[in-house]
Scaffold this motif. Structure first.
Motif, short mmCIF file in Angstrom:
data_model
loop_
_atom_site.label_atom_id
_atom_site.label_comp_id
_atom_site.label_asym_id
_atom_site.label_seq_id
_atom_site.Cartn_x
_atom_site.Cartn_y
_atom_site.Cartn_z
N VAL A 1 1.48 3.02 -17.12
CA VAL A 1 0.91 2.57 -15.86
C VAL A 1 -0.60 2.58 -16.02
O VAL A 1 -1.16 3.52 -16.56
CB VAL A 1 1.35 3.50 -14.71
N THR A 2 -1.24 1.54 -15.54
CA THR A 2 -2.68 1.46 -15.67
C THR A 2 -3.28 0.73 -14.48
O THR A 2 -2.62 -0.10 -13.85
CB THR A 2 -3.10 0.77 -16.98
N ARG A 3 -4.55 1.06 -14.19
CA ARG A 3 -5.27 0.35 -13.13
C ARG A 3 -5.61 -1.07 -13.57
O ARG A 3 -5.94 -1.91 -12.75
CB ARG A 3 -6.58 1.04 -12.81
N TRP A 4 -5.58 -1.35 -14.86
CA TRP A 4 -5.97 -2.65 -15.43
C TRP A 4 -4.82 -3.66 -15.40
O TRP A 4 -4.91 -4.70 -16.03
CB TRP A 4 -6.46 -2.47 -16.86
N TRP A 5 -3.75 -3.39 -14.68
CA TRP A 5 -2.60 -4.30 -14.68
C TRP A 5 -3.00 -5.69 -14.20
O TRP A 5 -2.48 -6.69 -14.67
CB TRP A 5 -1.47 -3.73 -13.82
N TRP A 6 -3.94 -5.76 -13.28
CA TRP A 6 -4.38 -7.06 -12.73
C TRP A 6 -5.10 -7.88 -13.80
O TRP A 6 -5.00 -9.11 -13.80
CB TRP A 6 -5.26 -6.85 -11.51
N ALA A 7 -5.84 -7.23 -14.70
CA ALA A 7 -6.53 -7.97 -15.77
C ALA A 7 -5.51 -8.57 -16.74
O ALA A 7 -5.67 -9.69 -17.22
CB ALA A 7 -7.50 -7.06 -16.51
N ILE A 8 -4.45 -7.83 -16.99
CA ILE A 8 -3.38 -8.33 -17.86
C ILE A 8 -2.67 -9.50 -17.17
O ILE A 8 -2.32 -10.48 -17.82
CB ILE A 8 -2.41 -7.19 -18.22
N LEU A 9 -2.48 -9.41 -15.86
CA LEU A 9 -1.89 -10.52 -15.11
C LEU A 9 -2.78 -11.76 -15.17
O LEU A 9 -2.28 -12.88 -15.33
CB LEU A 9 -1.65 -10.10 -13.66
N THR B 1 5.51 -13.83 -20.28
CA THR B 1 5.83 -12.51 -20.82
C THR B 1 4.73 -11.50 -20.49
O THR B 1 5.01 -10.38 -20.05
CB THR B 1 6.02 -12.59 -22.36
N VAL B 2 3.48 -11.90 -20.67
CA VAL B 2 2.36 -11.02 -20.37
C VAL B 2 2.29 -10.74 -18.86
O VAL B 2 2.03 -9.61 -18.45
CB VAL B 2 1.04 -11.64 -20.90
N SER B 3 2.55 -11.73 -18.04
CA SER B 3 2.52 -11.54 -16.59
C SER B 3 3.61 -10.56 -16.14
O SER B 3 3.37 -9.71 -15.28
CB SER B 3 2.69 -12.87 -15.87
N LEU B 4 4.80 -10.67 -16.72
CA LEU B 4 5.87 -9.73 -16.37
C LEU B 4 5.55 -8.33 -16.85
O LEU B 4 5.87 -7.35 -16.17
CB LEU B 4 7.20 -10.21 -16.95
N ALA B 5 4.89 -8.22 -18.00
CA ALA B 5 4.47 -6.90 -18.48
C ALA B 5 3.44 -6.29 -17.54
O ALA B 5 3.47 -5.08 -17.28
CB ALA B 5 3.93 -7.00 -19.90
N ALA B 6 2.55 -7.10 -17.01
CA ALA B 6 1.55 -6.61 -16.07
C ALA B 6 2.21 -6.09 -14.80
O ALA B 6 1.80 -5.06 -14.26
CB ALA B 6 0.54 -7.71 -15.72
N TYR B 7 3.22 -6.78 -14.34
CA TYR B 7 3.94 -6.33 -13.14
C TYR B 7 4.59 -4.97 -13.39
O TYR B 7 4.60 -4.11 -12.51
CB TYR B 7 4.99 -7.36 -12.75
N GLU B 8 5.09 -4.77 -14.61
CA GLU B 8 5.72 -3.49 -14.95
C GLU B 8 4.70 -2.35 -15.06
O GLU B 8 5.03 -1.19 -14.87
CB GLU B 8 6.45 -3.63 -16.28
N MET B 9 3.45 -2.69 -15.32
CA MET B 9 2.42 -1.68 -15.54
C MET B 9 1.68 -1.25 -14.28
O MET B 9 0.91 -0.31 -14.33
CB MET B 9 1.38 -2.20 -16.55
N ARG B 10 1.88 -1.94 -13.18
CA ARG B 10 1.09 -1.58 -12.00
C ARG B 10 1.54 -0.23 -11.45
O ARG B 10 2.73 0.12 -11.47
CB ARG B 10 1.17 -2.66 -10.95
N PRO B 11 0.57 0.53 -10.95
CA PRO B 11 0.90 1.86 -10.41
C PRO B 11 1.67 1.78 -9.11
O PRO B 11 1.51 0.83 -8.34
CB PRO B 11 -0.47 2.52 -10.21
N GLU B 12 2.48 2.78 -8.89
CA GLU B 12 3.23 2.87 -7.63
C GLU B 12 2.28 3.27 -6.51
O GLU B 12 1.41 4.10 -6.68
CB GLU B 12 4.33 3.92 -7.77
N LYS B 13 2.48 2.70 -5.34
CA LYS B 13 1.70 3.10 -4.17
C LYS B 13 2.28 4.39 -3.62
O LYS B 13 3.49 4.56 -3.52
CB LYS B 13 1.72 2.01 -3.12
N LYS B 14 1.37 5.30 -3.27
CA LYS B 14 1.82 6.62 -2.78
C LYS B 14 1.99 6.62 -1.30
O LYS B 14 1.39 5.99 -0.55
CB LYS B 14 0.83 7.68 -3.20
#
Length: 183
Positions: free
Chosen positions: A11-19, A170-183
Motif C-alpha cells: 500500500v502506498t500514497r503514490w497509487w495515484w501516480a501509478i494510475l 494492468t498498471v491501472s489495476l495494480a494502482a487500484y490494488e495499492m491504494r490505502p484503505e480509508k479509516k
C-alpha cells in the motif's frame, strides 16, 4: 482457518501516480493505433519518455516512506524502464533499429514478475489471474522478438499499440490494488 490478506504490491500514497502512468500508457497506445502514420520514430520517442517517467515513479514508490511490498522488484523495474527509456530517446536511428527488442525485454520482465507475484499470492482467491497476465505479457514480448527479427514495421506498430493499451490497464489495476484503505 482464515487466510491472511496479503497484498503483494503493498500500500502506498503514490497509487495515484501509478494510475496516471497507466492512463498515459493507454492513451499513448490508442494514439499510436489511430495515427500509425506518425511513424516509428515518434512512437519510440514518446514511449521512451513514458518509460523514463514510469521508471521514476517506480523508484519513488520503492524508496518512499511507505515502501511497497516487493520493493526490490520495483527498483529493478524502475532502473530497467529508465535505462530502456533513455536508450530510446537518445538516438532516433538507434531507437528505430532496436525498438522491438527493448519492448520485448520490458514485457518479458514484467511477465516473469507477474508469475512470481501470482506464486506468492496462491492463498488468495484470484491468484491465477497473475499467471494469465504473466503469460500474456511474455507472449507479447516474444511476438516483439519475432517482429524485430523479420523487420515488419506494421506488425511492430500493431503490437506496440495493443501491448501498451494492455500494459496501461494492468498498471491501472495494480494502482487500484495499492491504494490505502480509508479509516
Amino acid at each position: 482457518m482464515k487466510t491472511p490478506d496479503v497484498n503483494y504490491l503493498g500500500v502506498t500514497r503514490w497509487w495515484w501516480a501509478i494510475l496516471v502512468i497507466g492512463i498515459l500508457l493507454i492513451l499513448g497506445g490508442f494514439a499510436y493505433w489511430l495515427w500509425p502514420a506518425a511513424g516509428y520514430a515518434v512512437a519510440s520517442q514518446i514511449f521512451g519518455w513514458l518509460l523514463v517517467l514510469a521508471g521514476i515513479v517506480q523508484l519513488c514508490v520503492a524508496v518512499g516512506p511507505n515502501k511497497a511490498r516487493g520493493w526490490g522488484w520495483w527498483i529493478v523495474g524502475g532502473v530497467i524502464d529508465m535505462f530502456i527509456g533513455f536508450m530510446l530517446v537518445r538516438s532516433v536511428i538507434l531507437s528505430e533499429m532496436v525498438f522491438p527488442y527493448f519492448l520485448a525485454i520490458i514485457f518479458i520482465f514484467w511477465g516473469i514478475e507477474s508469475f512470481i507475484s501470482a506464486g506468492s499470492r496462491r492463498s488468495q482467491r484470484y491468484w491465477w489471474l497473475g499467471l494469465i497476465n504473466g503469460l500474456l505479457l511474455c507472449i507479447i514480448g516474444f511476438f516483439f522478438i519475432e517482429a524485430g527479427w523479420v523487420s515488419n514495421m506494421f506488425m511492430v506498430s500493431f503490437l506496440t499499440s495493443i501491448s501498451f493499451i494492455y500494459w496501461g490497464f494492468t498498471v491501472s489495476l495494480a494502482a487500484y490494488e495499492m491504494r490505502p484503505e480509508k479509516k
